[in-house]
Design a protein around this motif. Structure first.
Motif, short mmCIF file in Angstrom:
data_model
loop_
_atom_site.label_atom_id
_atom_site.label_comp_id
_atom_site.label_asym_id
_atom_site.label_seq_id
_atom_site.Cartn_x
_atom_site.Cartn_y
_atom_site.Cartn_z
N THR A 130 0.84 -1.21 0.00
CA THR A 130 0.00 0.00 0.00
C THR A 130 0.87 1.26 0.00
OG1 THR A 130 -1.76 -1.14 1.19
CG2 THR A 130 -1.77 1.28 1.26
N ARG A 131 1.92 1.23 0.81
CA ARG A 131 2.85 2.35 0.87
C ARG A 131 3.53 2.55 -0.49
NH1 ARG A 131 4.47 7.24 2.33
NH2 ARG A 131 6.68 7.41 2.83
N ALA A 132 3.92 1.46 -1.15
CA ALA A 132 4.56 1.55 -2.46
C ALA A 132 3.61 2.17 -3.48
CB ALA A 132 4.99 0.16 -2.92
N ARG A 133 2.34 1.77 -3.41
CA ARG A 133 1.35 2.32 -4.34
C ARG A 133 1.20 3.83 -4.12
NH1 ARG A 133 -2.63 -0.71 -2.82
NH2 ARG A 133 -1.85 -2.45 -4.09
N ASP A 134 1.20 4.25 -2.85
CA ASP A 134 1.07 5.68 -2.54
C ASP A 134 2.30 6.46 -3.02
OD1 ASP A 134 -1.36 5.15 -1.36
OD2 ASP A 134 -0.56 5.11 0.69
N LEU A 135 3.48 5.86 -2.84
CA LEU A 135 4.72 6.52 -3.25
C LEU A 135 4.78 6.67 -4.76
CD1 LEU A 135 7.18 4.75 -0.80
CD2 LEU A 135 6.85 7.23 -0.95
N LEU A 136 4.39 5.63 -5.49
CA LEU A 136 4.40 5.71 -6.94
C LEU A 136 3.42 6.77 -7.44
CD1 LEU A 136 4.67 1.92 -7.83
CD2 LEU A 136 6.42 3.67 -8.18
N ALA A 137 2.31 6.91 -6.74
CA ALA A 137 1.36 7.96 -7.09
C ALA A 137 1.95 9.33 -6.79
CB ALA A 137 0.05 7.76 -6.33
N LEU A 138 2.67 9.44 -5.65
CA LEU A 138 3.27 10.71 -5.25
C LEU A 138 4.25 11.23 -6.30
CD1 LEU A 138 3.74 12.85 -2.98
CD2 LEU A 138 5.57 11.37 -2.14
N GLY A 140 4.21 10.43 -9.46
CA GLY A 140 3.58 10.53 -10.76
C GLY A 140 3.76 9.34 -11.68
N VAL A 141 4.05 8.16 -11.11
CA VAL A 141 4.21 6.97 -11.94
C VAL A 141 2.90 6.21 -12.08
CG1 VAL A 141 5.30 4.68 -12.07
CG2 VAL A 141 6.64 6.67 -11.41
N SER A 142 2.15 6.10 -11.00
CA SER A 142 0.98 5.22 -10.99
C SER A 142 -0.18 5.88 -10.28
CB SER A 142 1.34 3.90 -10.29
OG SER A 142 0.21 3.09 -10.14
N THR A 143 -1.35 5.69 -10.82
CA THR A 143 -2.57 6.12 -10.13
C THR A 143 -3.47 4.90 -10.01
OG1 THR A 143 -3.52 6.78 -12.27
CG2 THR A 143 -2.47 8.50 -10.96
N GLY A 144 -3.89 4.62 -8.81
CA GLY A 144 -4.74 3.46 -8.59
C GLY A 144 -4.05 2.13 -8.83
N GLY A 145 -2.70 2.12 -8.72
CA GLY A 145 -1.97 0.86 -8.90
C GLY A 145 -1.87 0.42 -10.34
N ALA A 146 -2.05 1.33 -11.29
CA ALA A 146 -2.10 0.96 -12.71
C ALA A 146 -0.78 0.40 -13.23
CB ALA A 146 -2.52 2.16 -13.53
N ARG A 147 0.37 0.85 -12.69
CA ARG A 147 1.64 0.45 -13.27
C ARG A 147 2.56 -0.26 -12.29
NH1 ARG A 147 3.87 4.03 -18.02
NH2 ARG A 147 4.47 1.88 -18.47
#
Length: 328
Positions: A130-138, A140-147
């Motif tokens: 979950t933290r990784a997903r939030d960081l990737l969103a922060l 600008g790599v992933s939104t909603g776990g897309a990538r």
């Protein structure tokens, strides 16, 4: 008290001709939330300095002198086990080539999650994911776990650099060392990464030590600039002061040889010669063979850093004799 205080740092490498110093008597500091740029040509000792801060100098190299204090704690001499409690948690590093910094066989989400698990023993795989997903969103790599299930080769260079940034920020460090993070990127992507770094700095309150050979990048990201040549600091000043009124001949040469809007093709001056290698650093001021202001005494002794104005230091025996710099 500064967050990071480096004093008299020296790093030597063993060669067939004996130990040679790639970094010698380097002194600078970084305050909390401050942006400091280490600037110089290739071989000036910038990257070695950054690696020394994190205890990443491998044989045949070693720190032979000086002090590295972080939050008033001496880092030089720490065991590898103790350094691991600081590296990645208190001080993080973004390396120049994101492709070599990432494991090509592991999905990017798992690599960011691993950064969390290494330093947070209370984290579970679920919370790390979950933290990784939030960081990737922060970043600008992933939104909603897309990538997050992509592999590094599926991303562009700019996106890979963002993943490396997410890994570096996973444990909310107080100091981020960025080693030429925009060198391999196109101009548009460079601007995006620099804007992202500045946003993250202000959002998270971290300090930034930016290693670069690009004066344009330094001008865009730094509050203060430390110029290095042949392993030594030759000038240090606030960015606005250094770029408007450089005092060391080397700094002047770097700025004058940088392209500016409106400059005619072929009209840029160049610094003659090449930077010295580890085994052929000249006596005295290492820059004197390439300096248009050099005189015999420049080859006699290494000039110390001397204060020429509030917060502005220069290592040049002729600094008070040279023509006044032209403010731009």
């Amino acid at each position: 008290m500064s967050l990071l205080e480096v004093s008299g740092l020296a790093v030597a490498f063993d060669t067939e001709a004996g130990a040679r110093r790639a970094v010698d008597d380097v002194t600078f500091s970084v305050d909390g939330g401050e942006r400091v740029a280490l600037v110089g040509e290739s071989g000036s000792g910038k990257t070695v300095t950054g690696l020394a801060l994190l205890g990443l100098i491998d044989p045949p190299g070693r720190v032979v002198d000086g002090s590295i204090r972080f939050d008033d704690r001496e880092l030089d001499g720490l065991s590898e086990r103790d350094y691991r409690t600081i590296r990645g948690r208190e001080i993080a590093m973004v390396f120049q080539d994101p492709m070599t910094a990432l494991n090509p066989s592991i999905r990017i989400g798992d690599q960011v999650a691993e950064s969390v698990l290494v330093h947070d023993r209370a984290a579970t795989r679920a919370t790390a994911a979950t933290r990784a997903r939030d960081l990737l969103a922060l970043v600008g790599v992933s939104t909603g776990g897309a990538r997050e299930r992509d592999y590094p080769h599926q991303l562009s260079g700019g996106m890979r650099q963002r993943v490396v940034l997410a890994m570096a920020l996973a444990n909310e460090p107080r100091l981020l060392v960025a080693d030429e993070p925009t060198t391999a990127l196109d101009v548009t992507t460079q601007a995006q990464i620099l804007e992202l770094l500045d946003h993250l700095r202000s959002e998270l309150g971290l300090a930034l030590l930016f290693v670069t050979h690009d004066l344009g990048v330094a001008a865009a990201v730094a509050d203060r600039v430390v110029v290095m040549y042949a392993g030594r600091v030759v000038e240090s000043a606030a960015a606005t002061e250094l770029f408007s009124a450089p005092r060391h001949p080397y700094t002047r040469g770097l700025i004058e040889s940088s392209p500016r809007f409106g400059t005619e093709r072929g009209s840029l001056p160049a610094i003659p010669g090449q930077p010295p290698g580890l085994s052929d650093v000249p006596a005295g001021c290492a820059f004197h063979p390439r300096c248009g202001f050099a005189e015999p005494r420049c080859a006699e002794a290494v000039p110390p850093l001397e204060s020429v104005a509030d917060g502005h230091e220069v290592a040049c025996v002729r600094v008070h004799e040279l023509p006044a710099p032209v403010r731009r």
